[in-house]
Design an enzyme around this catalytic site. Structure first.
Site, PDB file in Angstrom:
ATOM      1  N   CYS A   1       1.748   3.872   3.935  1.00  0.00           N
ATOM      2  CA  CYS A   1       0.584   4.406   4.649  1.00  0.00           C
ATOM      3  C   CYS A   1       0.745   4.474   6.169  1.00  0.00           C
ATOM      4  O   CYS A   1       0.021   5.203   6.833  1.00  0.00           O
ATOM      5  CB  CYS A   1      -0.652   3.585   4.295  1.00  0.00           C
TER       6      CYS A   1
ATOM      7  N   HIS B   1      -5.414   5.467   9.520  1.00  0.00           N
ATOM      8  CA  HIS B   1      -5.081   5.729   8.125  1.00  0.00           C
ATOM      9  C   HIS B   1      -6.369   5.749   7.316  1.00  0.00           C
ATOM     10  O   HIS B   1      -7.195   4.830   7.400  1.00  0.00           O
ATOM     11  CB  HIS B   1      -4.128   4.655   7.601  1.00  0.00           C
TER      12      HIS B   1
ATOM     13  N   ASN C   1      -7.530   8.469  -0.188  1.00  0.00           N
ATOM     14  CA  ASN C   1      -6.404   7.825   0.479  1.00  0.00           C
ATOM     15  C   ASN C   1      -5.138   8.598   0.132  1.00  0.00           C
ATOM     16  O   ASN C   1      -4.660   8.553  -1.000  1.00  0.00           O
ATOM     17  CB  ASN C   1      -6.299   6.373   0.008  1.00  0.00           C
TER      18      ASN C   1
END
Length: 312
Positions: free
Chosen positions: A113, A238, A268
Protein backbone atom coordinates in the site's frame (compact mmCIF):
# COMPACT_ATOMS: atom_id res chain seq x y z
CA UNK A 1 18.81 19.47 -13.32
CA UNK A 2 18.50 19.55 -9.54
CA UNK A 3 15.22 17.75 -9.01
CA UNK A 4 11.94 16.58 -10.48
CA UNK A 5 8.27 17.40 -10.62
CA UNK A 6 4.95 15.73 -11.41
CA UNK A 7 3.57 17.28 -14.58
CA UNK A 8 0.49 15.14 -15.23
CA UNK A 9 -1.58 12.23 -13.95
CA UNK A 10 -4.01 9.68 -15.29
CA UNK A 11 -6.06 6.86 -13.85
CA UNK A 12 -8.02 3.83 -14.95
CA UNK A 13 -10.70 1.84 -13.15
CA UNK A 14 -12.62 -1.22 -14.37
CA UNK A 15 -16.20 -0.83 -15.51
CA UNK A 16 -17.79 -3.18 -12.99
CA UNK A 17 -19.07 -1.46 -9.86
CA UNK A 18 -19.52 -3.74 -6.85
CA UNK A 19 -21.83 -2.07 -4.33
CA UNK A 20 -22.26 -2.90 -0.68
CA UNK A 21 -25.77 -4.08 -1.46
CA UNK A 22 -24.44 -6.62 -3.97
CA UNK A 23 -21.75 -7.73 -1.52
CA UNK A 24 -24.45 -8.46 1.04
CA UNK A 25 -25.77 -11.16 -1.30
CA UNK A 26 -22.32 -12.81 -1.38
CA UNK A 27 -21.27 -12.68 2.28
CA UNK A 28 -22.89 -11.88 5.61
CA UNK A 29 -22.68 -8.09 5.69
CA UNK A 30 -24.69 -4.98 4.89
CA UNK A 31 -24.23 -1.41 3.73
CA UNK A 32 -24.54 0.11 7.21
CA UNK A 33 -21.96 -2.28 8.69
CA UNK A 34 -19.42 -1.54 5.94
CA UNK A 35 -19.88 2.24 5.83
CA UNK A 36 -19.79 2.60 9.62
CA UNK A 37 -16.51 0.68 9.89
CA UNK A 38 -14.52 1.66 6.80
CA UNK A 39 -16.54 4.29 4.94
CA UNK A 40 -16.68 2.37 1.66
CA UNK A 41 -19.86 2.55 -0.44
CA UNK A 42 -18.69 0.78 -3.60
CA UNK A 43 -15.59 -0.42 -5.41
CA UNK A 44 -14.46 -1.34 -8.95
CA UNK A 45 -13.64 -4.96 -9.78
CA UNK A 46 -11.63 -5.99 -12.84
CA UNK A 47 -12.96 -8.54 -15.30
CA UNK A 48 -11.37 -12.01 -15.09
CA UNK A 49 -9.35 -11.40 -18.27
CA UNK A 50 -8.37 -7.81 -17.33
CA UNK A 51 -4.74 -8.01 -16.28
CA UNK A 52 -2.56 -5.82 -14.06
CA UNK A 53 -0.32 -4.66 -16.92
CA UNK A 54 -3.35 -3.70 -19.03
CA UNK A 55 -4.77 -1.47 -16.29
CA UNK A 56 -1.33 0.08 -15.70
CA UNK A 57 -0.92 0.74 -19.43
CA UNK A 58 -4.31 2.43 -19.71
CA UNK A 59 -3.54 4.78 -16.80
CA UNK A 60 -0.06 5.47 -18.21
CA UNK A 61 -1.42 6.38 -21.65
CA UNK A 62 -3.74 8.94 -20.08
CA UNK A 63 -0.97 10.43 -17.96
CA UNK A 64 1.37 10.79 -20.95
CA UNK A 65 -1.41 12.34 -23.05
CA UNK A 66 -2.24 14.77 -20.24
CA UNK A 67 1.45 15.72 -20.06
CA UNK A 68 1.51 16.53 -23.77
CA UNK A 69 4.62 14.40 -24.24
CA UNK A 70 5.68 12.08 -27.00
CA UNK A 71 5.66 8.66 -25.34
CA UNK A 72 9.11 8.01 -26.88
CA UNK A 73 10.55 10.58 -24.46
CA UNK A 74 9.90 8.32 -21.45
CA UNK A 75 13.18 6.75 -20.32
CA UNK A 76 12.08 5.13 -17.06
CA UNK A 77 9.04 3.14 -15.91
CA UNK A 78 8.54 2.35 -12.23
CA UNK A 79 5.49 0.28 -11.27
CA UNK A 80 4.28 -0.22 -7.71
CA UNK A 81 2.23 -3.40 -7.28
CA UNK A 82 1.87 -6.43 -5.03
CA UNK A 83 -0.59 -8.31 -7.24
CA UNK A 84 1.47 -9.31 -10.28
CA UNK A 85 0.85 -12.99 -10.99
CA UNK A 86 4.00 -13.57 -13.05
CA UNK A 87 7.49 -13.25 -11.62
CA UNK A 88 9.05 -12.32 -14.97
CA UNK A 89 8.74 -10.23 -17.03
CA UNK A 90 7.77 -7.59 -14.53
CA UNK A 91 4.80 -5.27 -14.99
CA UNK A 92 7.01 -2.28 -15.86
CA UNK A 93 8.55 -4.17 -18.79
CA UNK A 94 5.13 -5.19 -20.04
CA UNK A 95 3.84 -1.61 -19.82
CA UNK A 96 6.94 -0.37 -21.65
CA UNK A 97 6.30 -2.92 -24.41
CA UNK A 98 2.63 -1.90 -24.70
CA UNK A 99 3.68 1.74 -24.99
CA UNK A 100 6.36 0.93 -27.56
CA UNK A 101 9.23 2.43 -25.58
CA UNK A 102 12.75 1.86 -26.88
CA UNK A 103 15.22 1.34 -24.03
CA UNK A 104 13.65 2.46 -20.72
CA UNK A 105 14.73 1.40 -17.28
CA UNK A 106 11.81 -0.77 -16.17
CA UNK A 107 11.39 -1.91 -12.59
CA UNK A 108 8.66 -2.99 -10.19
CA UNK A 109 8.43 -1.96 -6.54
CA UNK A 110 6.56 -4.12 -4.05
CA UNK A 111 5.84 -2.42 -0.76
CA UNK A 112 2.10 -3.00 -1.05
CA UNK A 113 0.00 0.00 0.00
CA UNK A 114 2.96 2.39 0.36
CA UNK A 115 4.22 1.39 -3.07
CA UNK A 116 3.37 4.52 -5.04
CA UNK A 117 5.26 6.87 -2.72
CA UNK A 118 8.22 4.46 -2.77
CA UNK A 119 8.09 4.36 -6.58
CA UNK A 120 7.79 8.14 -6.84
CA UNK A 121 10.83 8.58 -4.60
CA UNK A 122 12.77 6.05 -6.69
CA UNK A 123 12.04 7.97 -9.88
CA UNK A 124 12.86 11.29 -8.21
CA UNK A 125 16.21 9.93 -7.00
CA UNK A 126 17.04 8.53 -10.46
CA UNK A 127 16.32 11.90 -12.06
CA UNK A 128 18.34 13.77 -9.43
CA UNK A 129 21.25 11.40 -10.10
CA UNK A 130 21.06 11.98 -13.85
CA UNK A 131 20.02 8.39 -14.58
CA UNK A 132 16.65 9.40 -16.08
CA UNK A 133 14.94 12.53 -17.36
CA UNK A 134 11.29 11.59 -17.87
CA UNK A 135 9.68 8.81 -15.87
CA UNK A 136 6.34 7.08 -15.63
CA UNK A 137 5.39 6.17 -12.08
CA UNK A 138 2.45 3.80 -11.82
CA UNK A 139 0.50 2.25 -8.96
CA UNK A 140 -1.68 -0.68 -10.00
CA UNK A 141 -3.46 -3.54 -8.26
CA UNK A 142 -5.87 -6.34 -9.00
CA UNK A 143 -6.61 -7.31 -5.42
CA UNK A 144 -9.71 -9.20 -6.48
CA UNK A 145 -7.39 -12.00 -7.65
CA UNK A 146 -6.22 -12.46 -4.06
CA UNK A 147 -9.47 -12.00 -2.16
CA UNK A 148 -11.37 -14.54 -0.10
CA UNK A 149 -14.93 -13.59 -0.98
CA UNK A 150 -16.25 -15.54 2.02
CA UNK A 151 -14.28 -13.39 4.51
CA UNK A 152 -16.35 -10.31 5.30
CA UNK A 153 -13.49 -8.66 7.20
CA UNK A 154 -11.38 -8.35 4.04
CA UNK A 155 -13.58 -8.73 0.96
CA UNK A 156 -15.52 -5.56 1.76
CA UNK A 157 -12.31 -3.52 1.60
CA UNK A 158 -10.71 -4.19 -1.74
CA UNK A 159 -10.91 -2.64 -5.19
CA UNK A 160 -8.98 -2.77 -8.47
CA UNK A 161 -7.47 -0.04 -10.63
CA UNK A 162 -4.41 1.96 -11.65
CA UNK A 163 -3.05 5.48 -11.42
CA UNK A 164 -0.02 6.98 -13.14
CA UNK A 165 2.14 10.09 -12.92
CA UNK A 166 4.60 11.61 -15.38
CA UNK A 167 7.69 12.89 -13.58
CA UNK A 168 10.27 15.07 -15.34
CA UNK A 169 13.56 16.75 -14.52
CA UNK A 170 13.48 20.39 -13.45
CA UNK A 171 15.72 23.14 -12.08
CA UNK A 172 13.05 23.97 -9.52
CA UNK A 173 12.24 20.75 -7.61
CA UNK A 174 8.58 20.14 -6.82
CA UNK A 175 8.93 16.71 -5.22
CA UNK A 176 10.22 16.94 -1.67
CA UNK A 177 12.44 14.53 0.22
CA UNK A 178 10.85 11.20 1.01
CA UNK A 179 10.30 9.99 4.56
CA UNK A 180 10.15 6.21 4.46
CA UNK A 181 10.61 3.26 6.73
CA UNK A 182 9.06 0.10 8.10
CA UNK A 183 8.07 -1.69 11.29
CA UNK A 184 9.69 -5.14 10.96
CA UNK A 185 8.01 -6.57 14.03
CA UNK A 186 4.66 -5.95 12.29
CA UNK A 187 5.77 -7.23 8.91
CA UNK A 188 3.06 -9.91 8.84
CA UNK A 189 0.21 -7.61 9.88
CA UNK A 190 -0.85 -7.28 6.22
CA UNK A 191 -0.03 -10.20 3.96
CA UNK A 192 -0.60 -12.27 0.84
CA UNK A 193 1.44 -15.40 1.46
CA UNK A 194 2.10 -18.55 -0.54
CA UNK A 195 1.47 -19.51 -4.15
CA UNK A 196 -2.31 -19.25 -3.79
CA UNK A 197 -2.42 -16.84 -0.87
CA UNK A 198 -5.30 -14.52 -0.09
CA UNK A 199 -5.22 -11.00 1.31
CA UNK A 200 -5.29 -11.09 5.11
CA UNK A 201 -4.53 -8.59 7.83
CA UNK A 202 -4.50 -7.99 11.56
CA UNK A 203 -7.01 -5.18 11.25
CA UNK A 204 -7.03 -3.94 14.83
CA UNK A 205 -3.23 -3.92 15.09
CA UNK A 206 -2.91 -1.95 11.86
CA UNK A 207 -5.66 0.46 12.91
CA UNK A 208 -3.98 1.15 16.27
CA UNK A 209 -0.60 1.71 14.64
CA UNK A 210 -1.92 4.05 11.97
CA UNK A 211 -3.99 6.17 14.33
CA UNK A 212 -1.18 6.60 16.88
CA UNK A 213 2.01 6.67 14.80
CA UNK A 214 1.07 8.11 11.42
CA UNK A 215 0.35 11.68 12.57
CA UNK A 216 3.92 11.92 13.92
CA UNK A 217 5.45 10.62 10.67
CA UNK A 218 3.18 12.79 8.52
CA UNK A 219 4.44 15.88 10.36
CA UNK A 220 8.01 14.77 9.59
CA UNK A 221 7.08 14.60 5.91
CA UNK A 222 5.80 18.17 6.06
CA UNK A 223 8.94 19.36 7.84
CA UNK A 224 11.22 17.74 5.27
CA UNK A 225 9.08 19.19 2.50
CA UNK A 226 9.41 22.69 3.94
CA UNK A 227 5.73 23.31 4.64
CA UNK A 228 3.47 23.49 7.64
CA UNK A 229 0.28 21.39 7.77
CA UNK A 230 -1.73 24.62 7.57
CA UNK A 231 -0.12 25.41 4.20
CA UNK A 232 -1.17 22.15 2.59
CA UNK A 233 -3.60 22.46 -0.30
CA UNK A 234 -4.26 18.73 -0.45
CA UNK A 235 -3.85 15.58 1.61
CA UNK A 236 -3.80 12.30 -0.30
CA UNK A 237 -3.32 9.37 2.05
CA UNK A 238 -3.48 5.70 1.18
CA UNK A 239 -7.20 5.06 0.82
CA UNK A 240 -7.45 2.27 3.37
CA UNK A 241 -10.26 3.33 5.67
CA UNK A 242 -12.18 6.57 6.09
CA UNK A 243 -11.85 6.12 9.88
CA UNK A 244 -8.08 6.42 9.43
CA UNK A 245 -8.01 9.15 6.77
CA UNK A 246 -10.26 11.75 8.39
CA UNK A 247 -8.81 11.61 11.94
CA UNK A 248 -5.25 11.66 10.60
CA UNK A 249 -5.87 14.78 8.52
CA UNK A 250 -7.51 16.42 11.52
CA UNK A 251 -4.73 15.50 13.96
CA UNK A 252 -2.14 16.68 11.46
CA UNK A 253 -3.74 20.12 11.43
CA UNK A 254 -4.30 20.29 7.68
CA UNK A 255 -7.16 22.73 8.18
CA UNK A 256 -7.01 24.30 4.70
CA UNK A 257 -6.44 21.14 2.68
CA UNK A 258 -8.75 19.19 0.43
CA UNK A 259 -8.65 15.67 1.86
CA UNK A 260 -8.98 12.85 -0.69
CA UNK A 261 -11.82 10.49 0.21
CA UNK A 262 -11.80 8.30 -2.88
CA UNK A 263 -12.01 5.22 -0.65
CA UNK A 264 -15.77 5.81 -0.56
CA UNK A 265 -16.09 5.09 -4.29
CA UNK A 266 -13.03 2.95 -4.99
CA UNK A 267 -12.32 0.94 -1.86
CA UNK A 268 -8.78 0.02 -0.88
CA UNK A 269 -6.73 -0.33 -4.07
CA UNK A 270 -3.37 -0.67 -2.27
CA UNK A 271 -0.53 0.86 -4.34
CA UNK A 272 -3.03 2.34 -6.80
CA UNK A 273 -5.00 4.29 -4.21
CA UNK A 274 -2.84 7.41 -3.97
CA UNK A 275 -2.39 8.03 -7.72
CA UNK A 276 -6.06 7.31 -8.46
CA UNK A 277 -7.21 9.72 -5.75
CA UNK A 278 -4.67 12.38 -6.76
CA UNK A 279 -5.55 12.05 -10.43
CA UNK A 280 -9.22 12.64 -9.64
CA UNK A 281 -8.44 15.73 -7.54
CA UNK A 282 -6.35 17.17 -10.38
CA UNK A 283 -8.92 16.24 -13.02
CA UNK A 284 -11.65 18.06 -11.09
CA UNK A 285 -9.24 20.93 -10.24
CA UNK A 286 -10.08 20.65 -6.55
CA UNK A 287 -6.52 21.61 -5.58
CA UNK A 288 -4.88 24.75 -7.04
CA UNK A 289 -1.93 24.33 -9.40
CA UNK A 290 1.30 24.67 -7.44
CA UNK A 291 -0.29 24.05 -4.04
CA UNK A 292 1.65 21.71 -1.72
CA UNK A 293 0.10 18.26 -1.43
CA UNK A 294 0.95 15.59 1.12
CA UNK A 295 1.19 12.07 -0.31
CA UNK A 296 1.47 9.34 2.32
CA UNK A 297 1.18 5.58 1.95
CA UNK A 298 1.25 2.86 4.58
CA UNK A 299 0.47 -0.83 4.76
CA UNK A 300 2.00 -4.23 4.02
CA UNK A 301 5.45 -4.78 5.36
CA UNK A 302 4.60 -2.85 7.63
CA UNK A 303 5.98 -0.09 5.39
CA UNK A 304 5.33 3.60 4.99
CA UNK A 305 6.48 6.43 2.71
CA UNK A 306 5.47 9.99 2.05
CA UNK A 307 6.53 13.23 0.38
CA UNK A 308 5.30 16.71 -0.40
CA UNK A 309 4.70 17.50 -4.06
CA UNK A 310 3.42 20.57 -5.84
CA UNK A 311 0.07 19.98 -7.52
CA UNK A 312 0.40 19.84 -11.34
Amino acid sequence: MTGSKVVALGHYQPERVLTNAELSTMVETNDEWIQSRVGIRERRIAAPDEQVDEMAWRAAEKAVANAGLDVAEIDMVVVATCTAIDRSPNIAARVAARLGLAHPAALDVNTACSGFSHALATADHAIRAGAASKALVIGVEKLSDFTDWTDRTTCVLIGDGAGAAVVVATDEPEIGPVVWGSVPEMSDAVRIEGRDGKFAQEGQSVFRWTTTQLPVIARQVCEKGGVTPEELGGVVLHQANLRIIEPLAKRLGAVNAVVARDVIESGNTSAASIPIALSKLVEKREVPVGAPVLLFGFGGGLSYAGQIIRCP
